[in-house]
Design a protein around this motif. Structure first.
Motif, PDB file in Angstrom:
ATOM      1  N   MET A 406       0.795  -1.075   0.053  1.00 29.26           N
ATOM      2  CA  MET A 406       0.129  -0.027   0.031  1.00 29.26           C
ATOM      3  C   MET A 406       0.880   1.471   0.244  1.00 29.26           C
ATOM      4  N   ASN A 407       1.960   1.245   0.726  1.00 27.21           N
ATOM      5  CA  ASN A 407       2.879   2.433   0.843  1.00 27.21           C
ATOM      6  C   ASN A 407       3.450   2.742  -0.331  1.00 27.21           C
ATOM      7  N   LEU A 408       4.085   1.389  -1.199  1.00 27.74           N
ATOM      8  CA  LEU A 408       4.706   1.574  -2.181  1.00 27.74           C
ATOM      9  C   LEU A 408       3.879   1.983  -3.559  1.00 27.74           C
ATOM     10  N   ASN A 409       2.692   1.598  -3.649  1.00 26.49           N
ATOM     11  CA  ASN A 409       1.867   1.826  -4.944  1.00 26.49           C
ATOM     12  C   ASN A 409       0.424   2.263  -4.174  1.00 26.49           C
ATOM     13  N   PRO A 410       0.575   3.601  -3.628  1.00 24.89           N
ATOM     14  CA  PRO A 410      -0.640   4.017  -3.026  1.00 24.89           C
ATOM     15  C   PRO A 410      -1.920   4.232  -4.135  1.00 24.89           C
ATOM     16  N   GLU A 411      -1.259   4.379  -5.449  1.00 26.40           N
ATOM     17  CA  GLU A 411      -2.297   4.739  -6.587  1.00 26.40           C
ATOM     18  C   GLU A 411      -3.254   3.454  -6.726  1.00 26.40           C
ATOM     19  N   LYS A 412      -2.755   2.057  -6.262  1.00 30.33           N
ATOM     20  CA  LYS A 412      -3.584   0.867  -6.590  1.00 30.33           C
ATOM     21  C   LYS A 412      -4.487   0.592  -5.583  1.00 30.33           C
ATOM     22  N   HIS A 413      -4.522   1.584  -4.670  1.00 26.49           N
ATOM     23  CA  HIS A 413      -5.417   1.693  -3.521  1.00 26.49           C
ATOM     24  C   HIS A 413      -6.481   2.884  -3.490  1.00 26.49           C
ATOM     25  N   PRO A 414      -7.645   2.602  -3.445  1.00 26.49           N
ATOM     26  CA  PRO A 414      -8.497   3.649  -3.805  1.00 26.49           C
ATOM     27  C   PRO A 414      -8.477   4.557  -2.571  1.00 26.49           C
ATOM     28  N   ALA A 415      -8.031   6.027  -2.905  1.00 29.60           N
ATOM     29  CA  ALA A 415      -8.040   6.891  -2.006  1.00 29.60           C
ATOM     30  C   ALA A 415      -9.416   7.475  -1.528  1.00 29.60           C
ATOM     31  N   VAL A 416      -9.840   7.788  -0.397  1.00 23.57           N
ATOM     32  CA  VAL A 416     -11.023   8.288  -0.168  1.00 23.57           C
ATOM     33  C   VAL A 416     -10.932   9.802   0.081  1.00 23.57           C
ATOM     34  N   PHE A 417     -11.842  10.565  -0.361  1.00 23.54           N
ATOM     35  CA  PHE A 417     -11.955  11.896  -0.374  1.00 23.54           C
ATOM     36  C   PHE A 417     -12.693  12.514   0.559  1.00 23.54           C
ATOM     37  N   CYS A 418     -12.328  13.446   1.545  1.00 26.50           N
ATOM     38  CA  CYS A 418     -13.131  13.905   2.320  1.00 26.50           C
ATOM     39  C   CYS A 418     -14.022  14.808   1.933  1.00 26.50           C
ATOM     40  N   GLN A 419     -15.219  15.190   2.492  1.00 23.88           N
ATOM     41  CA  GLN A 419     -16.133  15.941   1.981  1.00 23.88           C
ATOM     42  C   GLN A 419     -15.813  17.548   2.536  1.00 23.88           C
ATOM     43  N   ASP A 420     -15.048  17.544   3.475  1.00 24.50           N
ATOM     44  CA  ASP A 420     -14.653  18.820   3.967  1.00 24.50           C
ATOM     45  C   ASP A 420     -13.106  18.312   4.572  1.00 24.50           C
ATOM     46  N   CYS A 421     -12.222  18.514   3.950  1.00 25.90           N
ATOM     47  CA  CYS A 421     -10.774  18.043   4.304  1.00 25.90           C
ATOM     48  C   CYS A 421     -10.152  18.832   5.430  1.00 25.90           C
ATOM     49  N   PRO A 422     -10.079  18.182   6.574  1.00 24.06           N
ATOM     50  CA  PRO A 422      -9.325  19.178   7.535  1.00 24.06           C
ATOM     51  C   PRO A 422      -8.027  19.797   7.237  1.00 24.06           C
ATOM     52  N   ALA A 424      -7.194  20.840   4.318  1.00 21.44           N
ATOM     53  CA  ALA A 424      -7.314  21.913   3.385  1.00 21.44           C
ATOM     54  C   ALA A 424      -7.934  23.136   4.180  1.00 21.44           C
ATOM     55  N   ARG A 425      -8.708  22.946   5.190  1.00 21.17           N
ATOM     56  CA  ARG A 425      -9.466  23.711   5.955  1.00 21.17           C
ATOM     57  C   ARG A 425      -8.510  24.330   6.942  1.00 21.17           C
ATOM     58  N   SER A 426      -7.505  23.465   7.284  1.00 22.66           N
ATOM     59  CA  SER A 426      -6.272  24.387   8.283  1.00 22.66           C
ATOM     60  C   SER A 426      -5.523  25.486   7.551  1.00 22.66           C
ATOM     61  N   LYS A 427      -5.405  24.995   6.319  1.00 18.15           N
ATOM     62  CA  LYS A 427      -4.640  26.087   5.333  1.00 18.15           C
ATOM     63  C   LYS A 427      -5.667  27.510   5.140  1.00 18.15           C
ATOM     64  N   ASP A 428      -6.728  26.979   4.779  1.00 18.27           N
ATOM     65  CA  ASP A 428      -7.918  28.086   4.639  1.00 18.27           C
ATOM     66  C   ASP A 428      -9.025  27.862   4.833  1.00 18.27           C
ATOM     67  N   ASP A 429      -9.645  28.536   6.031  1.00 21.42           N
ATOM     68  CA  ASP A 429     -10.999  27.957   6.461  1.00 21.42           C
ATOM     69  C   ASP A 429     -12.155  28.562   5.543  1.00 21.42           C
ATOM     70  N   CYS A 430     -11.934  29.895   4.748  1.00 25.47           N
ATOM     71  CA  CYS A 430     -12.958  30.077   4.260  1.00 25.47           C
ATOM     72  C   CYS A 430     -13.335  29.420   2.910  1.00 25.47           C
ATOM     73  N   THR A 431     -11.975  29.315   2.227  1.00 27.65           N
ATOM     74  CA  THR A 431     -12.163  28.541   0.730  1.00 27.65           C
ATOM     75  C   THR A 431     -11.514  27.593   0.618  1.00 27.65           C
ATOM     76  N   PRO A 432     -11.458  26.301   1.488  1.00 24.10           N
ATOM     77  CA  PRO A 432     -10.612  25.271   1.466  1.00 24.10           C
ATOM     78  C   PRO A 432     -10.695  24.552   0.167  1.00 24.10           C
ATOM     79  N   GLU A 433      -9.386  24.220  -0.137  1.00 22.42           N
ATOM     80  CA  GLU A 433      -9.116  23.610  -1.271  1.00 22.42           C
ATOM     81  C   GLU A 433     -10.051  22.208  -1.617  1.00 22.42           C
TER      82      GLU A 433
END
Ligand SMILES: C[S@@+](CC[C@H](N)C(=O)[O-])C[C@H]1O[C@@H](n2cnc3c(N)ncnc32)[C@H](O)[C@@H]1O
Length: 661
Positions: A406-422, A424-433
């Motif tokens: 999993m560490n070597l080939n992260p692309e082979k393991h489906p990533a999970v995308f947060c609805q509201d990524c902490p 991104a939020r920590s960098k910019d609370d108003c318009t998080p990436e």
């Protein structure tokens, strides 16, 4: 004399003092181990070492009257008077009248030393002192061995002659203003209170470690320069059983050093990890090698020296001592506070309570060792109904391989995308990436308090703490300090946890913004192994560990792109909440003694927006990701060529009707 007879004699000597045989036997075994089965050393001075060991252990256990026995013994032997005149440093504390003299291991050393007028050698020193410079370290016994229980100065070299180091006369004379070395005369140090909590530890280095509050700058000054055999000493020490384990439990200790010219003492305060070594630096040799090399080179290199050495950076906080050594350059010691367990900095939400552990999340019905049961208990559910550990405490092959893959080939393991990524939020609370995605990692779940098994259960590895023999050392590849193992580690061995302050991502972000340049040496880890699958995390649940200012030995583990020998695996111990867990390092393969331990920080060296500016990677790995644009282009071209070749082969194979590819 036959061994049995020697044992009998030892027991009769100790029983004459009222010491029960059953307490003496384990000590005797340990001493023989430390003395490399040299009975002479045990028998010396009417079993002084053994008797001392016994009473010191008693004292350690809080028996203040224990010394009475030995004092009586010494009075009988007429040793006290001898010591009193010879060595003022032996004035005692702990349960003995202030100006009484405490016979100790040092005493036995001195007595033995007096037997021969041999040259004095000092640990890792740069020259030789003749016998006109009396007193410190003439430890030769009749058998020609130095007492291995001796402190770091002047021992062991004659046990391992090829590594003998000499003291520089010039240097020695220049330490004149040190309290330990006045003029040509070298006097025994005068630590007012020498730590004597541990019989075995003391043999090696504890005389350098004194209670800070009890010391003055002047009486701290010691020339200290361990040579490369130090690792062997350590190895030996670390092999001593837990009863002989450390010692340095008190809050602050100082390791004393003496500058070459003695103008100002060099203090290593293991509390603050500070070292002022400007004087020593003037005299350092250029050709030093690290300890690993020293093993092979020491035979023809007797100019090895050491710029810093701390016997235990953990200050007794871990099960084992972890030393620090620098044989390469004169640099400051790292500044940080050692903690063996994570600690909340401020706003992190970590809720640990028994009530939150559901009945089917523990094994209250188990007893003893869960691994020995034919049916894995509930705690194995997380790892697919099989425990992650073998009976020998190693990670199981399949589990480890899955994590490595999993560490070597992260692309082979489906990533999970947060609805509201902490993040991104920590960098910019108003318009998080948008979330960049997180891997959902495999967890180990260990048994814990609500489980019925005992602490020795095989499903409790990480929580039992460090057991490997580790050493912090100065690397010579531009990576600063690093961590290495002093022993061979099999594949799947638990090495240590990444321990630090638990911060919320916002706290970390703010900290990073405040930090400037040199302050930030470590890489914080985000505890995001389960971010995608949890609910939207509040800021106080989006956590990371930062070991920059407060942490454990893992803060010294350097990065290696892709083929590091360690892997970090999330471990659930005391809470089923997945936003907080332990991050444990295991070996990905067998690691040789003295090999540096490394792991892949997962840095994207092309991410120039990251709040922590990536270092220039010196990992030396073939797969190093920190490559210059020109190199990158060459790699890409090669890759493209390989891809084209692959496609061509694939088509050809298909045409041939084979399904090889
Ligand atoms: C977790 S610390 C490791 C201990 C560190 N070397 C020290 O001296 O305290 C991470 C820092 O070590 C250095 N480092 C780690 N791996 C490195 C590598 N492969 N190449 C260059 N520097 C590295 C970087 O300065 C990085 O910021």
């Amino acid at each position: 004399m036959a061994t049995n007879e020697r044992v009998r004699n030892a027991l009769s000597a100790t029983s004459a003092l009222g010491i029960p045989d059953e307490e003496v036997i384990p000590l005797l075994k340990q001493l023989l181990k430390v003395y490399q089965k040299n009975w002479e050393l045990v028998e010396a001075e009417d079993y002084r070492a053994l008797i001392d060991a016994y009473f010191e252990l008693k004292e350690e256990k809080g028996d203040k009257n224990a010394r009475k026995g030995i004092l009586e013994h010494d009075v009988r032997k007429g040793i006290l008077e001898h010591d009193a005149s010879e060595n003022p440093s032996m004035k005692v504390h702990s349960g003995v009248q202030k100006d009484q003299v405490l016979p100790t291991m040092d005493h036995s050393r001195k007595i033995l030393a007096a037997k021969e007028g041999k040259r004095l050698t000092i640990w890792g020193g740069q020259g030789t002192m003749d016998s006109s410079q009396p007193s410190i370290q003439e430890e030769k016994t009749e058998s020609g061995l130095l007492l291995p229980h001796a402190q770091f100065m002047g021992r062991w070299k004659e046990v391992i002659p090829s590594r003998t180091t000499k003291i520089d006369r010039n240097l020695a004379s220049k330490v004149s203003s040190c309290s330990s070395y006045s003029g040509k005369k070298i006097e025994e140090r005068e630590p007012s209170h020498i730590l004597r909590k541990n019989v075995y530890g003391k043999h090696l280095s504890e005389q350098f470690i004194q209670s800070k509050s009890e010391q003055t700058i002047n009486d701290q000054r010691q020339f200290y320069n361990p040579i490369s055999v130090v690792d062997e000493v350590l190895t030996d020490f670390l092999e001593t059983p837990s009863s002989g384990k450390d010692i340095v439990k008190s809050a602050s200790w100082k390791l004393s050093l003496c500058s070459k010219d003695g103008a100002s003492g060099c203090n290593v305060d293991t509390n603050h990890m500070e070292l002022n070594r400007k004087h020593m630096s003037k005299h350092r040799s250029s050709g030093s090698s690290n300890l690993g090399n020293a093993h092979s080179q020491s035979a023809n290199n007797d100019e090895k020296r050491c710029y810093s050495y701390i016997s235990d950076i953990t200050k007794g906080a871990e099960n084992v001592k972890i030393s620090l050594i620098n044989e390469i350059v004169n640099v400051d010691l790292p500044k940080f506070s050692y903690i063996p367990h994570n600690i909340i900095y401020q706003g992190a939400y970590v809720h640990i309570s028994l009530a939150r552990i559901a009945d089917d999340d523990c094994c209250s019905g188990c007893s003893g060792d869960c691994l020995s049961s034919s049916i894995p208990c509930a705690c194995a559910r997380e790892t697919g109904g099989e425990f992650a550990y073998t009976q020998h405490g190693l990670l199981k092959e399949e589990f480890l391989s899955a994590c490595i893959s999993m560490n070597l080939n992260p692309e082979k393991h489906p990533a999970v995308f947060c609805q509201d990524c902490p993040l991104a939020r920590s960098k910019d609370d108003c318009t998080p990436e948008p979330c960049k995605g997180h891997l959902v990692k495999k967890f180990i779940k260990e048994c814990w308090r609500k489980c019925g098994c005992d602490m020795r259960c095989g499903n409790r590895v990480v929580q039992r703490g460090i057991t490997c023999k580790l050493q912090v050392f100065w690397t010579c590849q531009g990576k600063g300090w690093g961590l290495r193992t002093l022993e061979k580690l099999p594949k799947g061995t638990f090495v240590c946890e990444y321990v630090g302050e638990i911060l919320t991502n916002t706290e970390l972000y703010e900290r990073n913004m405040q930090c400037t340049g040199n302050e930030r040496h470590t890489y914080p880890v985000t505890l995001d192994a389960d971010w995608g699958s949890e609910k939207i995390l509040r800021d106080e649940e989006a956590l990371c560990l930062d070991a920059t200012f407060t942490g454990n030995v893992a803060r010294f583990i350097n990065h290696r792109c892709s083929d590091g020998n360690l892997i970090d695996i999330p471990v659930e111990v005391e809470t089923p909440d997945r936003h907080y867990y332990h991050l444990a390092f295991f070996t990905k393969r067998e690691v040789s003694a003295l090999e540096e331990l490394t792991w892949d920080y997962g840095i994207d060296f092309d991410d120039h927006e990251h709040p922590i500016k990536a270092f220039t990677c010196c990992c030396g790995s073939q797969g190093c990701r920190d490559v210059k644009p020109i190199e990158k282009r060459i790699r890409k071209q090669t890759q493209r060529k390989d891809d084209a070749e692959y496609k061509r082969l694939k088509i050809a194979t298909k045409r041939a009707g084979a399904a090889i590819l």
